[in-house]
Structure formats: C-alpha cells, structure tokens
Design a protein around this motif. Structure first.
Motif, PDB file in Angstrom:
ATOM      1  N   SER A  61      36.031 -62.725  11.629  1.00 28.40           N
ATOM      2  CA  SER A  61      35.023 -62.493  10.580  1.00 28.40           C
ATOM      3  C   SER A  61      34.872 -63.699   9.678  1.00 28.40           C
ATOM      4  CB  SER A  61      35.409 -61.298   9.714  1.00 28.40           C
ATOM      5  OG  SER A  61      35.158 -60.105  10.373  1.00 28.40           O
ATOM      6  N   THR A  62      36.003 -64.307   9.341  1.00 28.05           N
ATOM      7  CA  THR A  62      35.934 -65.459   8.438  1.00 28.05           C
ATOM      8  C   THR A  62      35.201 -66.617   9.097  1.00 28.05           C
ATOM      9  OG1 THR A  62      37.947 -64.779   7.339  1.00 28.05           O
ATOM     10  CG2 THR A  62      37.297 -67.070   7.077  1.00 28.05           C
ATOM     11  N   THR A  66      44.561 -58.485  11.713  1.00 25.91           N
ATOM     12  CA  THR A  66      44.524 -59.911  11.336  1.00 25.91           C
ATOM     13  C   THR A  66      43.532 -60.684  12.181  1.00 25.91           C
ATOM     14  OG1 THR A  66      46.862 -59.691  10.856  1.00 25.91           O
ATOM     15  CG2 THR A  66      45.961 -61.918  10.880  1.00 25.91           C
ATOM     16  N   ASN A 108      39.964 -60.082  11.207  1.00 30.66           N
ATOM     17  CA  ASN A 108      39.627 -60.752   9.951  1.00 30.66           C
ATOM     18  C   ASN A 108      39.404 -62.234  10.139  1.00 30.66           C
ATOM     19  OD1 ASN A 108      39.690 -59.167   7.251  1.00 30.66           O
ATOM     20  ND2 ASN A 108      41.235 -58.205   8.532  1.00 30.66           N
ATOM     21  N   GLN A 109      40.215 -62.826  11.023  1.00 32.59           N
ATOM     22  CA  GLN A 109      40.049 -64.264  11.240  1.00 32.59           C
ATOM     23  C   GLN A 109      38.692 -64.563  11.866  1.00 32.59           C
ATOM     24  OE1 GLN A 109      43.553 -64.919  13.606  1.00 32.59           O
ATOM     25  NE2 GLN A 109      44.709 -65.718  11.866  1.00 32.59           N
ATOM     26  N   ALA A 153      31.589 -65.885   8.940  1.00 28.49           N
ATOM     27  CA  ALA A 153      31.037 -66.060   7.595  1.00 28.49           C
ATOM     28  C   ALA A 153      30.733 -67.523   7.313  1.00 28.49           C
ATOM     29  CB  ALA A 153      32.013 -65.520   6.554  1.00 28.49           C
TER      30      ALA A 153
END
Lengths: 172, 413
Positions: free
Chosen positions: B278-279, B272, B275-276, B282
């Motif tokens: 990475s976001t 998790t 992913n956070q 982005a």
C-alpha cells in the motif's frame, strides 16, 4: 490582481476554485504519504506519535472531501454549466464569488490549526464525540475543525443559489 | 429539460442534495458547538444526551454527501464517453432518471454507517435492504455507459482513459460497498481497513478519476491550451497502478482484522506485507500527481491556440472560442437538440454563432463586497475559538456591513 479579488465572472471563479482545490489536494496527499510512511512498518515506521497520527488522518479526510474533491467539482460547475446552457453567467454572480472566498478562508482557517493549535494549548483533535466524554473538554484544536466546517460548508448554499439560472435560451 | 447535457443534469441533482443535506450537518455542528462552548449536553450521556444522536445527524448528512461527491463525476463521464466514442449517450433519459433515483434513495440508507451502534435487528434489516436497493440505479448507469462505448469509434485520449478507469474502479468500490450493505457482513468489516479500501476505490477510483477525465477534457476550453497527451498517459497509468497497489491490499488487511485509525500494528497480525505494498502504491500516486502538476504548469508557457472544439464534442460549450470571451456567447443560442453541434437523425448541426456580438454586451464589473463579507466569518470564528466576545462582534459587524453595502451597491452605468 485586483480583478481576481473582485471578479464575479463564473469562468474566473471556476479557475480560482480549481487552483485552490488542487493546492488542498496536494496538502491532503502529503498527509496521506506521511500516514503511509508511518504504516509501512509494524511498530511505527516514521516514529509519528499517536496524537499527530490522529490529526493527520482527520485532516487528510476532511481536506480531501471538503477542500479538494467538492471544490474541484465546483470548479467545473462554475466554468462549464453556464456554457452548456448558453448563459452569460450564473444567476447571482456576487453570491458565487462570496462562495469561493468563504471556501478559501474556511480552508485556510482549518489548516491553520496545525500552527495555531499549540498556541492555544490544545489537545486531541477529535473527529466526533465517539465516546461521549470528550465533548465537554475545552479542546480548542477540535473547535478549529468544527467551526470552519460550518464556515466552509456554507459555501455550498451559495453554489446552489447560483444554479437558479435562466433557461431562456432553451426553447421548449 | 431533457435536452440538458448530462453533466448539467447531475449537477442540478447534486445541488438539491446539497441544499437538503447541509442543513443537517449544520444543525449537528451547532449542537456540538453548544456542547463545547456553552456546556450543554446534547451528545453527553452524563447530562442526558446521546452520542447516537450525533451519529444519526452526522450520517443523515454523510450519506447524501457521498452522492454529492460522486454524481458530478458520473456527469463528467457521461459527457466524455459520447465524445470519444462518437456516439450519443446510450439511454440518456434513463441515465438522468437513475441520477434522480440515486439522490432520492440516498436519503433512506444512512444507518448503514451505524450497524455496530446497537440499533437493533429491525433497523439493521431495513437499512440493509434500502442500501442494496440503491445498487440498482447505479448499475443502470454503468450498463448505459458500456452501451455508449459499444460499437463506437473510440479514440483513446487521456480523458477517455480516465473515464473508462472510473467505470472499472467504481465497480470494484461498489462491490465492496454492497458487501457492507449486509449488516452481519458489515459487522466484521466495520472500522477495519476493508472500509478504507471501499471508500478509496469509490472516492479516488470514482470521483478523482472522473474529475481527472474532466480536467483533460475541459482544460483546452478553460485555458485555451492543450495538455500533453503523452504526459497525460503517463499520469493515467501511474495513477491506475498506484491506486490499485495502494488500496487493493486493504481489502485483505481489513479482513484479517487490521483496524482503522491506528498508528502502529503488531507484526503478528500478518498484514505487514499488505501495508508495505500500500505504501509503495501511495508514493506512486504521489509521483503521478507530480507528473500531472507538471503537465498543468507547462501549459502556462504555451500560446493560447486551442481550437473551440478540439475533441468534436456535441454540447454548447464547444461552440465558442477557447477560452471563451467574457460574455461567453455573442448571441444566446436557441437549442433544438440534445446534441446541438452534431448531425443527428432529427436535427442538423446548429449554425455557427456570429463572431462578433450584434450589439455591445454589458458585463457586470467586479465587486469588493463578496470578499469583504467573507472575511467577516473567520474573524467571527477566531473570536469564538479564543473566547473573545469583542472579536466575535467585530466579525459579525463586518458581515452585516458587507451584506448591506452589497445589497445597495449601485448598478454600473
């Protein structure tokens, strides 16, 4: 306006490629942002459905590779190569223009599937027959990807042909 | 030929890849469309077909395709570095030959995308070997770029920053790529986010950073206006930080087992946090792109005052005004040197071209037929997808008519 539609000048075609590719880059980027927003939390950050998510990453990849990166490169091929070799234009200017229009129309067609897909009552947008079974299902939306791939892929043949430039200017 | 600028060389090599690789995907897509539209069984096991055939055809295209994507950006970097280091490209000949070797060897590696498809140990080993081999010419290029910068008088313009960023990010992407080359290692990595990390480092960190370097380098030549260097630096740093935040954690989430193409994941997986991050990365990239877009747009309101050679480049495009006149060169130049505009050991700089052409230059006017012929193709496609044969025929007719009128178009007087 008419001069932009009928142009065969490599410099103008280069600029057309640039802006069109940049536009598709923004669209592909938007798809990426939605994907990342969805994946920010474990159990569905944005509530995007599995089917929509499939479409998003498929389109993100296809758009970025074929409608953004390659045409951005083509923008520079078109504008810069004739200048670097001291030529007045490419060898086949109309073929060059044809390549651009095929790219634009193929790219628009591919993205039109988002709107027109539901009109055709389509189901999953498939990437490739990964498990063998789906190829026989008449999934129109999937055809929306495969058919324009053939169309916008054909522009590359033309861009190659345009590189048969005259090298008369370089003494050997 | 060995006086051609490196960008021209890389483009030429790329076009050989295009002309040979695209027929493979065309065949693959035609077979697939026959399966979909006409009920054949090329790829359907129940009818005697084989999905592995699709994979072979697709990746025989797909691997040369990634070299099609990266070689032009490498060409751009080979142009940008010499200009901003005020030094010729180190090892020009070897850089050119490496490009040829990469294109050639690129044909021998396709099944490294199929290590988990059950090809067998012999095939796996062969493709693992060829894949590792292709790292060699790539490394040659990287060392030559470093050699170009070494000892140079470096100006840190935005274009150069992106070119140097390319080298660094492409190396990282290449390292994860080499780890994929080993078949056993790849069996863990395949279809996980580790691959997503690899592809984005080479495609974004490689191709896109390289193309941005080209945009900042050639925008004055293309439009006659300069891009803002301060906005450019903001764009560069936001992009570099954003892309590393976005894609570096994917190496870890991939190794922890997060699969590709999933729309949710369990919090038990322990990815998790990655992913956070990475976001966030982005969205930083998104912001950086908007900065760049603004930089591009604001030039529309500037006067067309860029000089012909704002960066002091050595190649022919810098010998003519920015933007160039429609006929490009008043006189076709004779090229004696690899760097026509620079003073080199053996050559004086090229004499400036005359300001006006000695005689009137005839430039072809435009033509409607390329556009009209192109329009026939989507008509054909719409007919095919909606299973309406009349529309298909209309599309074909437009294409044929367009080609006929194109071929017999009269020369202008």
């Amino acid at each position: 306006m008419k001069t932009w539609l009928t142009t065969t000048d490599h410099k103008r075609i280069g600029l057309l490629y640039f802006w069109t590719a940049f536009g598709f880059f923004l669209i592909g980027g938007l798809e990426a942002l939605i994907i990342r927003a969805q994946l920010a939390r474990p159990d569905g950050g944005l509530g995007v459905s599995a089917e929509t998510f499939n479409q998003l990453f498929t389109m993100h990849g296809t758009t970025m590779v074929f409608l953004a990166l390659m045409p951005l490169s083509a923008a520079f091929f078109n504008f810069i190569i004739p200048l670097q070799i001291g030529a007045r234009d490419v060898a086949f200017p109309r073929l060059n223009a044809f390549s651009y229009w095929v790219f634009l129309l193929g790219g628009l067609f591919l993205n039109a599937s988002f709107i027109a897909g539901p009109l055709f009552g389509a189901d999953r947008l498939s990437v490739a027959p990964m498990r063998g079974g789906s190829a026989t299902r008449t999934s129109r939306r999937a055809s929306f990807r495969q058919v324009p791939m053939s169309i916008s892929g054909s522009w590359d043949y033309r861009s190659w042909a345009s590189h048969r430039w005259r090298r008369a200017s370089i003494s050997s | 030929m060995l006086r051609l600028p490196p960008f021209t060389w890389m483009t030429l090599i790329t076009q050989f890849l295009v002309i040979t690789a695209f027929p493979v995907i065309t065949v693959a897509l035609v077979l697939l469309m026959f399966d979909r539209f006409f009920g054949t069984h090329f790829f359907v096991p129940q009818g005697g077909g084989d999905p592995i055939l699709w994979q072979h055809l697709f990746w025989m295209f797909g691997h040369p395709e990634v070299y099609i994507l990266i070689l032009p950006a490498m060409g751009v970097v080979s142009e940008v570095l010499p200009t901003f280091a005020k030094k010729p490209l180190f090892g020009y000949t070897v850089v050119v030959y490496s490009g040829v070797v990469i294109a050639f060897l690129g044909w021998s590696v396709w099944s490294h995308h199929m290590f988990s498809s059950g090809l067998g140990p012999i095939a796996d080993s062969v493709f693992a070997g060829t894949t590792m081999l292709i790292a060699i010419p790539t490394g040659v290029k990287i060392f030559n770029w470093i050699g170009t910068l070494w000892g140079g008088q470096i100006r840190f313009t935005t274009s150069l920053l992106f070119a140097v960023g390319f080298i660094a990010m492409f190396i990282i992407g290449g390292l994860s790529g080499v780890s994929h080359a080993s078949a056993p290692s790849d069996l863990q990595q395949t279809d996980t986010y580790y691959v997503v990390a690899h592809i984005h480092y080479v495609l974004f960190g490689g191709t896109i950073l390289g193309l941005f370097a080209g945009m900042y380098y050639w925008w004055p030549k293309m439009t006659g206006r300069m891009l803002s260097e301060s906005l450019g630096k903001v764009h560069f740093w936001l992009t570099l930080i954003g892309m590393n935040l976005a894609f570096f954690p994917m190496h870890f989430s991939g190794m922890l087992g997060m699969p590709r193409r999933i729309y949710t994941y369990s919090s038990d997986l322990g990815v998790t946090g990655f992913n956070q991050v990475s976001t966030i990365g982005a969205f930083l990239i998104g912001l950086a792109t908007l900065v760049f877009f603004w930089n591009l747009l604001r030039t529309r309101w500037q006067p067309v005052t860029a000089p012909s050679n704002p960066w002091g480049g050595s190649t022919l495009e810098w010998a003519i005004p920015s933007p160039p006149p429609v006929y490009n060169f008043t006189v076709i130049p004779t090229v004696e040197s690899r760097m026509p505009l620079w003073q080199t050991e053996r050559h004086a700089p090229m004499r400036p071209l005359p300001e006006r052409p000695p005689a009137a230059i005839h430039v072809p006017g435009g033509s409607w037929w390329p556009l009209i012929t192109a329009i026939g193709l989507p008509i054909l496609a719409i007919g095919a997808i909606s299973r309406a044969l009349p529309i298909v025929f209309v599309g074909v007719a437009v294409v044929i008519l367009g080609i006929y009128r194109w071929a017999y178009e009269p020369f202008e007087m």
